[in-house]
Design a protein around this motif. Structure first.
Motif, PDB file in Angstrom:
ATOM      1  N   LEU A   1       0.844  -1.197   0.000  1.00 18.29           N
ATOM      2  CA  LEU A   1       0.000   0.000   0.000  1.00 18.29           C
ATOM      3  C   LEU A   1       0.877   1.244   0.000  1.00 18.29           C
ATOM      4  N   TYR A   2       1.897   1.221   0.854  1.00 19.16           N
ATOM      5  CA  TYR A   2       2.793   2.366   0.927  1.00 19.16           C
ATOM      6  C   TYR A   2       3.476   2.603  -0.425  1.00 19.16           C
ATOM      7  N   GLY A   3       3.935   1.487  -1.026  1.00 16.76           N
ATOM      8  CA  GLY A   3       4.615   1.592  -2.322  1.00 16.76           C
ATOM      9  C   GLY A   3       3.710   2.206  -3.370  1.00 16.76           C
ATOM     10  N   GLU A   4       2.434   1.809  -3.357  1.00 20.46           N
ATOM     11  CA  GLU A   4       1.486   2.319  -4.353  1.00 20.46           C
ATOM     12  C   GLU A   4       1.221   3.812  -4.120  1.00 20.46           C
ATOM     13  N   VAL A   5       1.030   4.187  -2.847  1.00 16.26           N
ATOM     14  CA  VAL A   5       0.770   5.597  -2.534  1.00 16.26           C
ATOM     15  C   VAL A   5       1.968   6.444  -2.952  1.00 16.26           C
ATOM     16  N   ARG A   6       3.150   5.971  -2.614  1.00 14.82           N
ATOM     17  CA  ARG A   6       4.331   6.747  -2.949  1.00 14.82           C
ATOM     18  C   ARG A   6       4.484   6.889  -4.472  1.00 14.82           C
ATOM     19  N   ARG A   7       4.192   5.795  -5.178  1.00 14.33           N
ATOM     20  CA  ARG A   7       4.303   5.839  -6.632  1.00 14.33           C
ATOM     21  C   ARG A   7       3.369   6.903  -7.211  1.00 14.33           C
TER      22      ARG A   7
END
Lengths: 110, 817
Positions: free
Chosen positions: B443-449
């Protein structure tokens, strides 16, 4: 220095070394005060350790290189001492000869 | 000493330092981590002799010990992590011990000096010890040490002052110190070996800077001569302070070195302190024989597997040909891709034979995209088309905003005072983010992306082939295209879509990220190489010239660039905008095939991870890559064991368990052996380096592994130390080679399998000394499948070929004379 035809006598040192050793030899030239040199990478030929292929498509470190440096006679002895040390344990050749140049100041540190 | 003598001494020292440094591996900076044979400069010796020589100076065993079965047929050394503290045996490293006695310096003094020298190196690398004129470590240290309080405590005010009064050049200082220590010139080289092996990590970085980095490289100027000059300056002052007899080196040289065994050399150096020497176990079985037996067992299994494959059938016309890197991680992807659809795959060196520097749009510094043994000869760059210029510039502006923000954050975080303010001010935001990042990494990776995308507005900028200074001429581009296609065996029957696929690895919080990227691109990601090559293959003028050379690429065939993410198991395709609409449906099928192959590979890889749970295997691999607490995001090239140079028909259908470098080669297209020579002297040498890096990191982790990742601290961006300081660590982290059961990597020397006539192989080996040395020294082994008679042949170290059969019941093969 001897003068002939308006040229100045100096010493030319040519060495054939492994591509891996080019940086070492060029540092050696600088250490003794040479102001420049010429390098021909990927030379081929037959020597004591067999035939050496010339240019390798994907490897610039495993072939042989020819380096030529011209320097004043009083510096040549120091360079030759270092090169003899080098060739005591590694393959390659060294050729030393007299040479004459037209602009000696190009070959000496100011 | 007159000027001529001084110059001669400089020259002699320069050569002796280089000779002494043969014992030291090369350590590239972390951002371009290169797997390297740590004993590369000893390959003039046989493997056995090189191990014997290195073990005189470093606590290196050189061979795996302790049979532990793991998986099918793998026999590995077992190592308790705490086992790294096993006490060393006294009979090893006699060279090190011998010189120490000769130098008349105590173990405590060596340890103290190692600590101080490591600190100075770290201060220099991280910029605290300033070097505005770029004169190098020694010159900076000479000015710095006069104010160093720890030197005053150790050497006294006068001793400290003496340190700063040495000659301005490192080589001159070194010569003076060695003479001051009364070391005869015949012993200098050993003294230099001692000085370098006492801190093998910093020495290895200095070796890279001295021998491999470009003279105008911007990285800190920490040279081998600097390290040695500082070490022996301090030792000379120590000897002078104590008024002890100087070195009794010449006397010691005459003594039996084995008689001086009372020293506890755990104190000699930090490198030596964690020795794991297992010669007590060696007495039971010769470790070399044991290793060879394991290698032959692997060879027998491989031959058995390949011999059982059915004859290649005429496959249906492929919808796409996919060229992947020879990296062992591509093997699984190729296997699955061929399973899921009509795809034909090829293996080729991941820089696609294009030795270039690549300049990203907006960047001033080009990046070399070729193996470190190849010098880049040209430059390619991204250049937006006119209608994209505005968007491209917006992207650069966005990247600058992100970069400045990151720099400001890091600066605040690293400052002594402002770090407290940051914690107060940013804690409310950072704390929940940290929880999300830890508990929900995807989730964090997606938000950051998405956030990054919003700021950056990424736009794909094409590679420009316009001729300019340093760019390739049309003739060079044609030459490249022809040679690349012939080398990969792709000269006819082109599919509608041809994908050149580089690779990279997405991981978080990982100083060793570049070790998972591509060795063929000097530790960089490979997409740019593929894009540059594709731009050339799609160029109409290049295709027209290729036609004249009997390589007919149909007009409707399009080359596309891709990048295989080995941590996420995805393939990103680039520059699709110009693809003919008639190919869109084909391209959609290709995309689905790539996705499915990635999914299957992800499942397969997940099963090899520590803590694997069947319930979540689909997402296991991808989640790992985004988890900032994950120390084993992927296995990289662990378990690599062989390098196969053959047409795909020889390996297609075989599950080689991601252990094989696969280089496509068609012997029928290479009558003079030119292509084979290029493969063996280039990609195979890189494969050998990778193989030996994994090998020595596994069998001698106390010297050639960087140890436990959880203890790492990054120093100046160039390397890591374990804990708060000390020597730089070499090699791969333990988490790259072992799991909770012991070694995951099986340490075997590289088996090179070639499908070609033996006389052609002999000719190639005969004219390349590097191949002769590697083969005759048993650094690698060669097994040939003669394309004429179909038999398997083993090349012995004397160049004699013996047929190989793998038929007996226990899986062991045998040679027939």
């Amino acid at each position: 220095m001897d003068e002939h035809w308006g040229l100045t006598q100096m010493v030319k040192v040519e060495v054939v070394v492994n591509g891996d050793d080019v940086s070492l030899i060029s540092n050696l030239f600088s250490d003794v005060g040479a102001t420049g040199f010429t390098a021909v990478p990927n030379v081929s030929g037959l020597g004591h350790s067999g035939f050496h292929q010339g240019r390798l498509a994907f490897n610039d470190r495993s072939g042989l290189a020819l380096l030529t440096v011209v320097l004043a006679k009083e510096l040549a002895g120091s360079l030759i001492a270092g090169l003899r040390e080098h060739f005591a344990t590694r393959s390659g050749v060294m050729m030393v000869s007299d040479t004459w140049v037209s602009r000696p100041e190009y070959f000496q540190q100011s | 000493m007159n000027d001529t003598d001084r110059l001669s001494e400089r020259a002699r020292l320069r050569v002796e330092i280089d000779e002494a440094a043969k014992l030291i591996p090369i350590l590239w900076p972390l951002t371009q981590f290169i797997a390297v044979n740590p004993l590369w400069d000893l390959v003039d010796l046989s493997f056995e002799d090189a191990v014997s020589e290195i073990s005189r100076w470093l606590p290196v065993a050189g061979y795996p010990v302790g049979p532990v079965e793991r998986g099918t047929g793998a026999v590995c050394a077992s190592r308790d992590r705490r086992g790294l503290l096993e006490p060393p045996l006294q009979e090893v490293c006699e060279g090190l011990r011998h010189v120490q006695r000769g130098l008349n310096i105590s173990a405590d003094q060596v340890s103290r000096l190692n600590r101080e020298l490591s600190n100075w190196c770290a201060l220099y690398i991280s910029g605290v010890m300033e070097d505005p004129e770029q004169r190098g470590l020694y010159a900076s240290w000479r000015e710095y040490v006069g104010q160093d309080p720890s030197m005053k405590r150790w050497l006294g005010r006068q001793g400290r002052a003496m340190l700063g009064e040495g000659p301005p050049l490192a080589l001159d200082s070194l010569g003076d110190s060695l003479r001051a220590l009364d070391i005869p010139t015949s012993g200098w080289e050993d003294a230099l070996r001692f000085g370098l092996t006492a801190l093998p990590g910093w020495s290895a970085y200095a070796k890279w800077r001295t021998r491999w980095a470009s003279p105008d490289d911007a990285s800190p100027k920490l040279y081998l001569a600097d390290l040695l000059a500082i070490r022996y300056s301090v030792q000379a002052v120590l000897a002078s302070n104590l008024g002890t007899p100087r070195a009794s080196y010449s006397a010691l040289q005459l003594r039996d070195v084995h008689s001086s065994s009372e020293l506890d050399h755990r104190d000699l150096s930090e490198a030596g302190s964690n020795a794991t020497v297992r010669s007590d176990r060696w007495s039971e079985t010769n470790p070399g024989d044991l290793l060879r037996k394991r290698e032959l067992r692997y060879q027998a299994e491989l031959v058995s597997k390949l011999s059982r494959l059915p004859q290649a059938e005429n496959a249906q016309t492929p919808i796409a040909q996919v060229v992947l890197c020879i990296d062992v991680r591509s093997e699984g992807f190729r296997r699955h891709l061929e399973e899921v659809g009509p795809f034909e795959t090829f293996g080729f060196a991941g820089f696609f034979a294009l030795p270039v520097r690549f300049r990203r749009w907006g960047s001033t510094e080009p990046v070399a995209l070729c193996p470190v043994i190849v010098n880049p000869t040209a430059e390619v760059e991204e250049r937006p088309q006119d209608d994209d210029l505005g968007r491209a510039n917006r992207m650069i502006a966005g990247q600058q905003v992100l970069g400045s923000t990151r720099a400001a954050f890091d600066g605040t975080k690293n400052d002594v005072i402002s770090s407290f303010l940051l914690a107060e001010a940013g804690g409310l935001f950072a704390a929940p983010m940290m929880v999300i990042r830890t508990a929900f990494p995807r989730l964090y990776g997606e938000v950051r992306r998405r956030v990054t995308g919003l700021i950056e507005c990424p736009v794909e900028i094409p590679i420009s082939l316009q001729e300019s200074d340093g760019a390739m001429s049309l003739e060079e581009r044609v030459l490249f295209a022809e040679s690349a296609l012939r080398s990969m065996g792709l000269t006819k029957n082109f599919a509608p879509v041809v994908i050149l696929c580089g690779h990279g690895s997405t991981t978080e919080n990982n100083p060793y990220a570049s070790s998972l990227d591509r060795g063929a691109c000097a530790g960089n990601r490979g997409g740019a190489s593929a894009r540059a090559a594709v731009a050339i293959f799609n160029e109409p003028s290049v295709r027209a010239e290729l036609r004249k050379r009997s390589i007919e690429i149909p007009d409707e065939t399009v080359f596309l660039a891709g990048e295989h993410d080995t941590a996420l198991d995805t393939v990103k395709l680039y520059d699709e905008r110009g693809v003919d609409p008639a190919l869109h449906s084909t391209l959609e099928r290709v995309r689905r095939g790539l996705e499915e192959a990635g999914r299957l590979l992800g499942q397969e890889r997940a099963r090899s991870f520590p803590g694997y749970q069947r319930s979540n295997h689909t997402l296991e691999a991808r989640t790992r890559s985004l988890d900032w607490a994950q120390v084993q995001p992927e296995w990289g090239l662990a378990r690599n064991a062989c390098f196969i140079v053959a047409p795909r028909s020889m390996t297609k259908g075989a599950d080689l368990h991601n252990r094989s470098f696969l280089h496509s080669y068609n012997p029928n297209d290479d009558p003079d052996g030119g292509v084979l020579e290029a493969i063996l002297t280039g990609p195979m040498v890189v494969g050998h380096w990778i193989n030996m890096q994994y090998y020595f990191s596994s069998v001698d982790p106390q010297v050639y592994s960087s140890g436990d990742k959880t203890l790492h601290n990054v120093v100046g961006g160039v390397g890591v130390v374990s804990g708060v300081g000390g020597d730089l660590r070499l090699g791969l982290p333990l988490q790259s080679i072992e799991d909770e059961h012991g070694l995951y990597h099986e340490p075997l020397r590289l088996l090179v399998v070639i499908c070609a006539p033996r006389d052609r192989i002999d000719a190639v080996v005969g004219r390349n000394p590097i191949l002769r040395r590697l083969l005759d020294g048993e650094w690698i082994f060669l097994l040939a499948r003669d394309s004429d008679d179909g038999l398997w042949w083993n090349r012995e170290r004397n160049g004699v070929w013996k047929t190989w059969s793998s038929g007996n019941s226990d899986g062991n093969g045998e040679c027939n004379g």
